[in-house]
Design an enzyme around this catalytic site. Structure first.
Site, PDB file in Angstrom:
ATOM      1  CG  ASP A 363      -1.803   1.177   1.358  1.00 44.34           C
ATOM      2  OD1 ASP A 363      -1.812   2.007   0.431  1.00 44.34           O
ATOM      3  OD2 ASP A 363      -2.506   1.275   2.371  1.00 44.34           O
ATOM      4  CB  CYS A 581     -11.732   3.227   4.463  1.00 45.53           C
ATOM      5  SG  CYS A 581     -11.171   1.641   5.132  1.00 45.53           S
ATOM      6  CG  HIS A 679      -6.769   3.174   0.919  1.00 45.18           C
ATOM      7  ND1 HIS A 679      -7.493   2.153   1.499  1.00 45.18           N
ATOM      8  CD2 HIS A 679      -5.472   2.810   1.021  1.00 45.18           C
ATOM      9  CE1 HIS A 679      -6.668   1.233   1.946  1.00 45.18           C
ATOM     10  NE2 HIS A 679      -5.441   1.595   1.652  1.00 45.18           N
TER      11      HIS A 679
END
Length: 729
Positions: A363, A581, A679
């Site tokens: 990420d 989220c 995201h």
């Protein structure tokens, strides 16, 4: 020695010999992995043969602090076993013990990964654990910081005789100390420095009552002097404190005051390194040495002689007036400290290398929490090179920072050096900042370049540079700003609670919205609604509600429940909202925080239960919002199910991803509302989604003409990389 452990050590020796002499590589973790496979008690058995040991853990600074501490403990002639190369998991510590036993060490000094403390400490039973700091780092591996805190606290409970030497300036470390019964030695900087203070990054809420903390001063990140106005919890009294901190031409100078006795004892320290992070590392090493029974008499000698491991912070002379400094940074706080150093040195050439390998974390949303905008102060910054497996994402980040420098995608450090020589023929210092797995290749290349690259003739080198510039894909310049639609007032973008919901790089979403408006000549303004502020959405056009850690999200939930009707009316009016989220979960009927059911805002017909595992990885979805698949990264334990009146944002192209991993849907599209788990952040490399939000907001304002196209080649490169990663998974 236990016969089985003895056999395991011999097997580890064989593994080490084979790797070094046959494969011609460093021993690494392999000897420890072999030994632990044959005898899981290897660490406990070999650790018990030491006269004592110290462990160092925390997000940033482990390797440097461990090396300094080991040298300080060895300064009086004692033999110290240490995993200096930074192999900090159980296998690495076992390898250091297996290989080091031949030297009959008297003490141990070991760097330990935060999540491995609970495995290693109960076996090693160290005299002290030095806890440096806790910052967001590899969310896909570590999870939220609350989880890391739980692990370290449990490790301390299983080793109750271990003294916790902790950074009291970090409320996240102090919160761990509050939870355990171990002996405690708090350390910190006991005065404002006014040198590097920036926004508080990772801790805003009290460990006792969850109220927002107040700061008397901040050094960097969340490190400083804090207190809770509600319950009175505050930074602990310091047992070991840095005072009289002064920035010199060569580094820092300060006094370390040991306050544990009746009469404080001062030790004067001079460093040749810039950055307050090094003040903390040095102070932590000295504190660990004192608690472990070492002496401070020769600490300054140790500090003067110390060289950071693996080329960290090393300056390489490349000849011809050129040099390069190698800088390791693996998370936002680390990168921001390196940026502070580049600013302090007036950098003119910069290289950024970003990888997303397993050891880095897949990420990369954290790069949007790097304060690259602080480099705008450098009017002479002319060249930025971007490399690594996720160089395209970093290039987008640089583009949106609008630094005014030429930006170039590169394949390696040699390209950077060639470009630097083209921009600065008379010589220049190149600052090279790289994350975890990108760093060793950077150092290796710099070592080679120092001996061979600048032996070329000037004309040959310049000709090679020209070829590199023309053949490598350059990041495009922005097109001339057109005239935007006529509006009676600017487009108002409202960012809800960025002081709490900041976990997944939502600053990138705000940057994408505001920049893509301004580049089209659309006047806009960005307002932040902070915790405790009145929620004014009367003239809002686009609202962003991001994601946060459980503690932060719960605080926001309570804040919004008191003002629910305002947000509900905003959504009912068909206005534009992007919820990411945790923010997406909050809009529903409820969500689960562990086993606790948290009442949501009941704005969308959405319910979120808790899953047994987290859904983590790159995701791609087909959506009606834009022509291309939407790409992003998910990391959530919640399993969200849409009610019969709701429709998903899109269909997941990767099985097992999305809202719940089962029905194939991802997110929700409800009139002007987009809710999503994606995201990365979602908007910068999905410009079609950004433009959908902007166009819808403008249409509601009566300006429904087609948006002027922008040059999105840079964003497209990042999008395509993410799409390849997602679909091949």
């Amino acid at each position: 020695m236990n016969p089985r452990v003895g056999l395991a050590c011999l097997a580890g020796d064989v593994a080490h010999w084979g790797i070094v002499n046959v494969l011609r590589r460093g021993g690494g973790n392999a000897p420890g992995a072999v030994a632990l496979r044959l005898a899981p008690s290897t660490v406990a058995e070999l650790g018990a043969r030491l006269g004592g040991s110290v462990m160092v853990t925390g997000t940033n600074g482990k390797t440097t602090t461990t090396g300094l501490l080991a040298d300080a403990l060895a300064a009086d002639g004692r033999r110290v076993c240490c995993n200096r190369a930074g192999n900090n998991m159980a296998t690495g510590i076992a390898a250091a013990l297996v290989e080091g036993r031949h030297e009959h060490p008297e003490l141990g000094c070991f760097e330990c990964d935060e999540l491995y403390t609970v495995r290693v400490m109960p076996q090693l039973r160290p005299r002290a654990l030095v806890l440096l700091n806790l910052f967001r780092d590899q969310l896909d591996r570590y999870g939220e910081i609350d989880h890391t805190q739980d692990v370290i606290a449990e490790a301390l409970r299983r080793s109750p005789e271990t003294t916790l030497v902790f950074n009291a300036d970090d409320p996240l470390c102090a919160a761990i100390a509050e939870r355990v019964d171990n002996p405690l030695v708090p350390f910190g900087i006991d005065e404002p420095t006014n040198l590097e203070a920036d926004r508080i990054s990772d801790s805003r809420f009290c460990a006792r009552c969850n109220a927002p903390l107040e700061y008397e001063y901040v050094h960097y990140g969340q490190l400083g002097s804090y207190r809770c106005p509600e319950c009175g919890w505050k930074r602990p009294e310091l047992g070991i404190a840095a005072v009289n901190v002064r920035l010199t031409c060569g580094g820092f100078e300060f006094d370390v005051e040991d306050r544990r006795g009746e009469t404080p004892v001062r030790h004067h320290v001079t460093t040749r390194w810039n950055g307050l992070y090094m003040v903390y590392n040095v102070m932590a090493a000295l504190a660990g040495c004192l608690v472990a029974g070492g002496s401070a008499e020769r600490f300054q000698e140790v500090l003067d002689a110390y060289e950071p491991a693996s080329g960290r912070g090393k300056t390489f002379s490349l000849g011809g007036g050129f040099e390069a400094v190698s800088m390791l940074a693996k998370n936002p706080t680390g990168f921001n400290r390196m940026i502070a150093q580049v600013r302090a040195e007036g950098g003119r050439a910069l290289a950024l290398f970003l990888n997303d390998n397993d050891a880095d974390g897949h990420d990369v949303s954290w790069i949007w929490d790097i304060d690259l905008e602080r480099l705008r102060d450098l009017s002479d910054l002319r060249l930025i090179c971007v490399g690594g497996t996720r160089r395209e994402d970093m290039a987008v980040r640089v583009k949106y920072a609008e630094l005014g420098a030429f930006v170039q995608l590169v394949d390696g450090v040699e390209d950077c050096v060639r470009l630097t020589s083209a921009f600065f023929p008379e010589g220049e210092r190149l600052h090279v900042v790289a994350n975890y797995t990108a760093f060793p290749p950077v150092v290796s290349e710099l070592r080679k370049l120092g001996t061979c690259f600048f032996s070329q003739r000037e004309g040959d080198r310049f000709a090679a540079v020209q070829g590199t510039v023309s053949q490598t894909a350059a990041v495009s310049r922005l097109a001339h700003e057109p005239e935007g639609p006529v509006l009676d007032r600017p487009l108002r973008i409202v960012h809800l609670y960025p002081d709490a919901l900041n976990l997944y790089g939502d600053g990138g979403n705000i940057a994408s919205l505001s920049k893509r408006c301004s580049w089209r000549g659309i006047e806009c303004q960005v307002d932040q609604v902070l915790m405790g502020s009145d929620l004014d959405l009367a003239d809002a056009d686009i609202v962003l509600l991001g994601g946060g850690a459980d503690r932060d999200q719960l605080a926001v939930c309570k804040e919004l429940q008191a003002q629910r009707e305002k947000l509900a009316a905003y959504v009912e009016d068909g206005r534009v909202l992007l919820a990411i989220c945790g923010g997406y979960q909050l809009l529903g009927h409820y969500y689960m925080m562990g086993s606790e059911r948290v009442e949501g805002l009941h704005i969308l017909d959405v319910e979120t239960t808790a899953g047994d595992t987290r859904l983590i990885g790159n995701v791609a979805i087909d959506s009606t919002v834009c022509d291309q698949p939407i790409v992003g990264f998910e990391n959530h334990a919640g399993r969200t199910v849409l009610g019969p009146g709701e429709k998903p944002l899109g269909r997941a192209l990767v099985q097992g991803t999305g809202n719940n991993g089962e029905d194939g849907g991802e997110g929700v599209l409800h009139d002007g509302v987009i809710g999503t788990y994606l995201h990365g952040p979602i908007l910068p490399k999905n410009p079609g989604v950004t433009d959908w939000l902007i166009a819808r907001a403008l249409a509601r304002r009566g300006a429904s003409q087609e948006l002027v196209p922008l040059d999105d080649r840079c964003e497209q490169l990042a999008h395509d990389v993410a799409l390849r990663i997602a679909t091949r998974a």
